[in-house]
Design a protein around this motif. Sequence first.
Motif, PDB file in Angstrom:
ATOM      1  N   LEU A  57    -166.906  45.472 -98.421  1.00 38.45           N
ATOM      2  CA  LEU A  57    -167.348  44.778 -99.376  1.00 38.45           C
ATOM      3  C   LEU A  57    -168.360  43.659 -99.183  1.00 38.45           C
ATOM      4  O   LEU A  57    -168.803  42.745 -99.753  1.00 38.45           O
ATOM      5  N   PHE A  58    -168.654  43.335 -97.685  1.00 37.15           N
ATOM      6  CA  PHE A  58    -169.485  42.488 -97.378  1.00 37.15           C
ATOM      7  C   PHE A  58    -170.832  43.145 -96.893  1.00 37.15           C
ATOM      8  O   PHE A  58    -170.885  43.497 -95.757  1.00 37.15           O
ATOM      9  N   THR A  59    -171.786  43.338 -97.629  1.00 38.27           N
ATOM     10  CA  THR A  59    -172.960  44.034 -97.393  1.00 38.27           C
ATOM     11  C   THR A  59    -174.282  43.020 -97.592  1.00 38.27           C
ATOM     12  O   THR A  59    -174.015  42.144 -98.499  1.00 38.27           O
ATOM     13  N   ARG A  60    -174.995  43.725 -97.202  1.00 36.23           N
ATOM     14  CA  ARG A  60    -176.435  42.601 -97.502  1.00 36.23           C
ATOM     15  C   ARG A  60    -176.719  42.796 -98.974  1.00 36.23           C
ATOM     16  O   ARG A  60    -177.251  41.551 -99.602  1.00 36.23           O
ATOM     17  N   GLU A  61    -176.420  43.810 -99.869  1.00 38.19           N
ATOM     18  CA  GLU A  61    -176.611  43.599-101.310  1.00 38.19           C
ATOM     19  C   GLU A  61    -175.706  42.940-101.960  1.00 38.19           C
ATOM     20  O   GLU A  61    -176.045  42.104-103.035  1.00 38.19           O
ATOM     21  N   ARG A  62    -174.496  42.591-101.573  1.00 40.75           N
ATOM     22  CA  ARG A  62    -173.367  41.746-102.165  1.00 40.75           C
ATOM     23  C   ARG A  62    -173.630  40.322-101.722  1.00 40.75           C
ATOM     24  O   ARG A  62    -173.254  39.594-102.568  1.00 40.75           O
ATOM     25  N   GLY A  63    -174.197  40.088-100.477  1.00 39.88           N
ATOM     26  CA  GLY A  63    -174.097  38.930 -99.971  1.00 39.88           C
ATOM     27  C   GLY A  63    -173.123  38.812 -98.854  1.00 39.88           C
ATOM     28  O   GLY A  63    -171.906  39.079 -99.129  1.00 39.88           O
ATOM     29  N   ALA A  64    -173.372  38.183 -97.491  1.00 38.03           N
ATOM     30  CA  ALA A  64    -172.530  38.188 -96.625  1.00 38.03           C
ATOM     31  C   ALA A  64    -171.254  37.101 -97.037  1.00 38.03           C
ATOM     32  O   ALA A  64    -170.243  37.494 -96.202  1.00 38.03           O
ATOM     33  N   PHE A  65    -171.394  36.244 -97.808  1.00 37.25           N
ATOM     34  CA  PHE A  65    -170.179  35.544 -97.934  1.00 37.25           C
ATOM     35  C   PHE A  65    -169.626  35.822 -99.374  1.00 37.25           C
ATOM     36  O   PHE A  65    -168.203  35.600 -99.092  1.00 37.25           O
ATOM     37  N   MET A  66    -170.128  36.409-100.224  1.00 40.40           N
ATOM     38  CA  MET A  66    -169.374  36.641-101.475  1.00 40.40           C
ATOM     39  C   MET A  66    -168.583  37.867-101.673  1.00 40.40           C
ATOM     40  O   MET A  66    -167.593  37.849-102.368  1.00 40.40           O
ATOM     41  N   GLY A  67    -168.904  38.807-101.048  1.00 39.93           N
ATOM     42  CA  GLY A  67    -167.921  40.115-101.344  1.00 39.93           C
ATOM     43  C   GLY A  67    -167.488  40.225-102.454  1.00 39.93           C
ATOM     44  O   GLY A  67    -168.036  40.033-103.488  1.00 39.93           O
ATOM     45  N   GLY A  68    -166.072  40.709-102.476  1.00 39.84           N
ATOM     46  CA  GLY A  68    -165.404  40.841-103.692  1.00 39.84           C
ATOM     47  C   GLY A  68    -165.575  42.496-104.482  1.00 39.84           C
ATOM     48  O   GLY A  68    -166.198  43.145-104.116  1.00 39.84           O
ATOM     49  N   LEU A  69    -164.893  42.615-105.634  1.00 38.32           N
ATOM     50  CA  LEU A  69    -164.903  43.899-106.122  1.00 38.32           C
ATOM     51  C   LEU A  69    -165.863  43.805-107.538  1.00 38.32           C
ATOM     52  O   LEU A  69    -165.441  42.660-108.317  1.00 38.32           O
ATOM     53  N   THR A  70    -166.106  44.947-108.046  1.00 35.64           N
ATOM     54  CA  THR A  70    -166.401  45.198-109.360  1.00 35.64           C
ATOM     55  C   THR A  70    -165.122  45.424-110.131  1.00 35.64           C
ATOM     56  O   THR A  70    -164.070  45.757-109.306  1.00 35.64           O
ATOM     57  N   LEU A  71    -165.184  45.438-111.290  1.00 28.11           N
ATOM     58  CA  LEU A  71    -164.016  45.904-112.054  1.00 28.11           C
ATOM     59  C   LEU A  71    -163.619  47.593-111.826  1.00 28.11           C
ATOM     60  O   LEU A  71    -162.526  47.856-111.777  1.00 28.11           O
ATOM     61  N   ASP A  72    -164.632  48.242-111.856  1.00 35.70           N
ATOM     62  CA  ASP A  72    -164.632  49.769-111.306  1.00 35.70           C
ATOM     63  C   ASP A  72    -163.865  50.032-110.227  1.00 35.70           C
ATOM     64  O   ASP A  72    -163.173  50.849-109.939  1.00 35.70           O
ATOM     65  N   GLU A  73    -164.413  49.061-109.202  1.00 35.06           N
ATOM     66  CA  GLU A  73    -163.764  49.068-107.903  1.00 35.06           C
ATOM     67  C   GLU A  73    -162.392  48.937-107.953  1.00 35.06           C
ATOM     68  O   GLU A  73    -161.552  49.280-106.931  1.00 35.06           O
ATOM     69  N   LEU A  74    -162.167  47.589-108.743  1.00 33.27           N
ATOM     70  CA  LEU A  74    -160.700  47.452-108.501  1.00 33.27           C
ATOM     71  C   LEU A  74    -159.825  48.267-109.307  1.00 33.27           C
ATOM     72  O   LEU A  74    -158.799  48.645-108.728  1.00 33.27           O
ATOM     73  N   LYS A  75    -160.196  49.202-110.180  1.00 31.20           N
ATOM     74  CA  LYS A  75    -159.589  50.273-110.717  1.00 31.20           C
ATOM     75  C   LYS A  75    -159.450  51.415-109.845  1.00 31.20           C
ATOM     76  O   LYS A  75    -158.319  51.942-109.616  1.00 31.20           O
ATOM     77  N   ALA A  76    -160.609  51.551-108.934  1.00 32.12           N
ATOM     78  CA  ALA A  76    -160.450  52.607-108.084  1.00 32.12           C
ATOM     79  C   ALA A  76    -159.431  52.191-106.933  1.00 32.12           C
ATOM     80  O   ALA A  76    -159.040  53.371-106.519  1.00 32.12           O
ATOM     81  N   LYS A  77    -159.235  51.007-106.814  1.00 35.51           N
ATOM     82  CA  LYS A  77    -158.479  50.629-105.489  1.00 35.51           C
ATOM     83  C   LYS A  77    -157.124  50.670-106.184  1.00 35.51           C
ATOM     84  O   LYS A  77    -156.085  50.932-105.289  1.00 35.51           O
ATOM     85  N   PHE A  78    -156.838  50.341-107.241  1.00 38.75           N
ATOM     86  CA  PHE A  78    -155.384  50.609-107.789  1.00 38.75           C
ATOM     87  C   PHE A  78    -155.043  52.212-107.675  1.00 38.75           C
ATOM     88  O   PHE A  78    -154.053  52.545-107.288  1.00 38.75           O
ATOM     89  N   THR A  79    -156.007  52.995-107.964  1.00 43.19           N
ATOM     90  CA  THR A  79    -155.747  54.626-108.084  1.00 43.19           C
ATOM     91  C   THR A  79    -155.598  54.983-106.620  1.00 43.19           C
ATOM     92  O   THR A  79    -154.788  55.943-106.232  1.00 43.19           O
ATOM     93  N   GLU A  80    -156.459  54.452-105.543  1.00 45.92           N
ATOM     94  CA  GLU A  80    -156.214  54.680-104.361  1.00 45.92           C
ATOM     95  C   GLU A  80    -154.987  54.405-103.703  1.00 45.92           C
ATOM     96  O   GLU A  80    -154.321  54.875-102.745  1.00 45.92           O
ATOM     97  N   LEU A  81    -154.399  53.225-104.187  1.00 48.47           N
ATOM     98  CA  LEU A  81    -153.080  52.620-103.542  1.00 48.47           C
ATOM     99  C   LEU A  81    -151.798  53.300-104.340  1.00 48.47           C
ATOM    100  O   LEU A  81    -150.768  52.793-104.317  1.00 48.47           O
ATOM    101  N   HIS A  82    -152.130  54.215-105.477  1.00 45.86           N
ATOM    102  CA  HIS A  82    -151.116  54.594-106.339  1.00 45.86           C
ATOM    103  C   HIS A  82    -150.167  53.536-107.197  1.00 45.86           C
ATOM    104  O   HIS A  82    -149.272  53.556-107.264  1.00 45.86           O
ATOM    105  N   ILE A  83    -150.983  52.464-107.734  1.00 41.21           N
ATOM    106  CA  ILE A  83    -150.623  51.486-108.285  1.00 41.21           C
ATOM    107  C   ILE A  83    -151.218  51.495-109.930  1.00 41.21           C
ATOM    108  O   ILE A  83    -152.273  51.770-110.178  1.00 41.21           O
ATOM    109  N   THR A  84    -150.052  51.769-110.711  1.00 37.60           N
ATOM    110  CA  THR A  84    -150.235  51.771-112.183  1.00 37.60           C
ATOM    111  C   THR A  84    -150.173  50.022-112.636  1.00 37.60           C
ATOM    112  O   THR A  84    -149.088  49.901-112.735  1.00 37.60           O
TER     113      THR A  84
END
Length: 108
Positions: A57-84
Amino acid sequence: MTKHFFTHPGNEQEPRTLNVDAGYDRPCGHFYLNVEDGQAQDEDEEQVYISMYDRKLFTRERGAFMGGLTLDELKAKFTELHITPPAGLLEVLNEDARLGRGNAVRHW
Protein backbone atom coordinates in the motif's frame (compact mmCIF):
# COMPACT_ATOMS: atom_id res chain seq x y z
CA MET A 1 -11.43 8.62 11.72
CA THR A 2 -14.36 6.26 11.84
CA LYS A 3 -14.02 2.92 13.58
CA HIS A 4 -16.27 -0.07 12.97
CA PHE A 5 -15.74 -3.13 15.18
CA PHE A 6 -17.11 -6.63 14.70
CA THR A 7 -16.21 -10.21 15.48
CA HIS A 8 -16.06 -12.76 12.69
CA PRO A 9 -16.94 -16.11 14.32
CA GLY A 10 -15.06 -18.19 11.78
CA ASN A 11 -16.11 -20.49 8.95
CA GLU A 12 -14.79 -23.47 7.00
CA GLN A 13 -12.14 -21.42 5.19
CA GLU A 14 -11.11 -19.40 8.28
CA PRO A 15 -11.89 -21.33 11.47
CA ARG A 16 -10.44 -18.74 13.86
CA THR A 17 -12.53 -16.14 15.62
CA LEU A 18 -11.31 -12.81 14.27
CA ASN A 19 -11.69 -9.37 15.81
CA VAL A 20 -12.02 -6.78 13.06
CA ASP A 21 -11.54 -3.01 13.17
CA ALA A 22 -12.21 -1.24 9.87
CA GLY A 23 -12.86 2.38 9.10
CA TYR A 24 -12.24 5.54 7.17
CA ASP A 25 -9.28 7.77 7.98
CA ARG A 26 -10.56 11.24 7.09
CA PRO A 27 -7.22 13.14 7.31
CA CYS A 28 -5.47 10.59 5.09
CA GLY A 29 -8.46 10.02 2.80
CA HIS A 30 -8.39 6.23 2.79
CA PHE A 31 -9.77 3.14 4.52
CA TYR A 32 -7.91 0.91 6.95
CA LEU A 33 -8.31 -2.63 8.23
CA ASN A 34 -6.98 -4.31 11.37
CA VAL A 35 -7.67 -8.01 11.94
CA GLU A 36 -6.60 -9.91 15.04
CA ASP A 37 -6.89 -13.56 16.01
CA GLY A 38 -9.35 -13.50 18.90
CA GLN A 39 -8.02 -16.82 20.20
CA ALA A 40 -4.27 -16.17 19.99
CA GLN A 41 -2.38 -17.09 23.12
CA ASP A 42 0.66 -14.99 22.28
CA GLU A 43 0.57 -11.26 21.48
CA ASP A 44 2.99 -11.84 18.60
CA GLU A 45 0.54 -14.25 16.95
CA GLU A 46 -2.45 -11.96 17.45
CA GLN A 47 -2.08 -9.84 14.30
CA VAL A 48 -3.58 -11.40 11.18
CA TYR A 49 -3.60 -8.30 8.97
CA ILE A 50 -2.83 -4.64 9.64
CA SER A 51 -3.19 -2.38 6.60
CA MET A 52 -0.77 0.14 8.09
CA TYR A 53 1.97 -2.51 7.80
CA ASP A 54 1.04 -3.70 4.29
CA ARG A 55 4.05 -2.73 2.16
CA LYS A 56 2.00 -3.07 -1.05
CA LEU A 57 0.00 0.00 0.00
CA PHE A 58 3.01 2.30 0.18
CA THR A 59 3.81 3.10 -3.42
CA ARG A 60 4.95 6.22 -5.21
CA GLU A 61 1.47 6.64 -6.73
CA ARG A 62 -0.21 6.52 -3.31
CA GLY A 63 2.39 8.53 -1.46
CA ALA A 64 5.10 7.06 0.71
CA PHE A 65 3.40 8.11 3.94
CA MET A 66 -0.30 7.85 3.25
CA GLY A 67 -0.78 4.21 2.13
CA GLY A 68 -4.24 2.92 2.97
CA LEU A 69 -6.95 0.98 1.17
CA THR A 70 -9.61 1.92 -1.33
CA LEU A 71 -13.09 0.53 -0.65
CA ASP A 72 -12.61 -2.04 -3.42
CA GLU A 73 -9.29 -3.13 -1.88
CA LEU A 74 -10.97 -3.39 1.52
CA LYS A 75 -13.68 -5.65 0.03
CA ALA A 76 -10.98 -7.74 -1.66
CA LYS A 77 -9.08 -8.07 1.61
CA PHE A 78 -12.24 -9.31 3.37
CA THR A 79 -12.60 -11.91 0.61
CA GLU A 80 -8.94 -12.90 0.81
CA LEU A 81 -9.19 -13.36 4.57
CA HIS A 82 -12.55 -15.21 4.26
CA ILE A 83 -14.29 -12.60 6.41
CA THR A 84 -17.96 -11.86 5.87
CA PRO A 85 -18.59 -8.27 6.98
CA PRO A 86 -21.88 -7.44 8.69
CA ALA A 87 -24.75 -6.48 6.40
CA GLY A 88 -24.60 -2.77 5.68
CA LEU A 89 -21.00 -2.23 6.81
CA LEU A 90 -19.60 -1.55 3.34
CA GLU A 91 -22.39 0.91 2.59
CA VAL A 92 -21.72 2.76 5.85
CA LEU A 93 -17.97 2.85 5.13
CA ASN A 94 -18.69 4.29 1.70
CA GLU A 95 -20.90 6.89 3.35
CA ASP A 96 -18.14 7.69 5.86
CA ALA A 97 -15.84 8.55 2.97
CA ARG A 98 -18.47 10.40 0.96
CA LEU A 99 -19.42 12.59 3.92
CA GLY A 100 -15.89 12.95 5.29
CA ARG A 101 -17.16 11.56 8.58
CA GLY A 102 -14.81 11.41 11.51
CA ASN A 103 -14.80 10.46 15.19
CA ALA A 104 -17.57 7.88 14.78
CA VAL A 105 -17.42 4.50 16.51
CA ARG A 106 -19.82 1.64 15.91
CA HIS A 107 -19.92 -1.93 17.21
CA TRP A 108 -21.73 -4.26 14.83
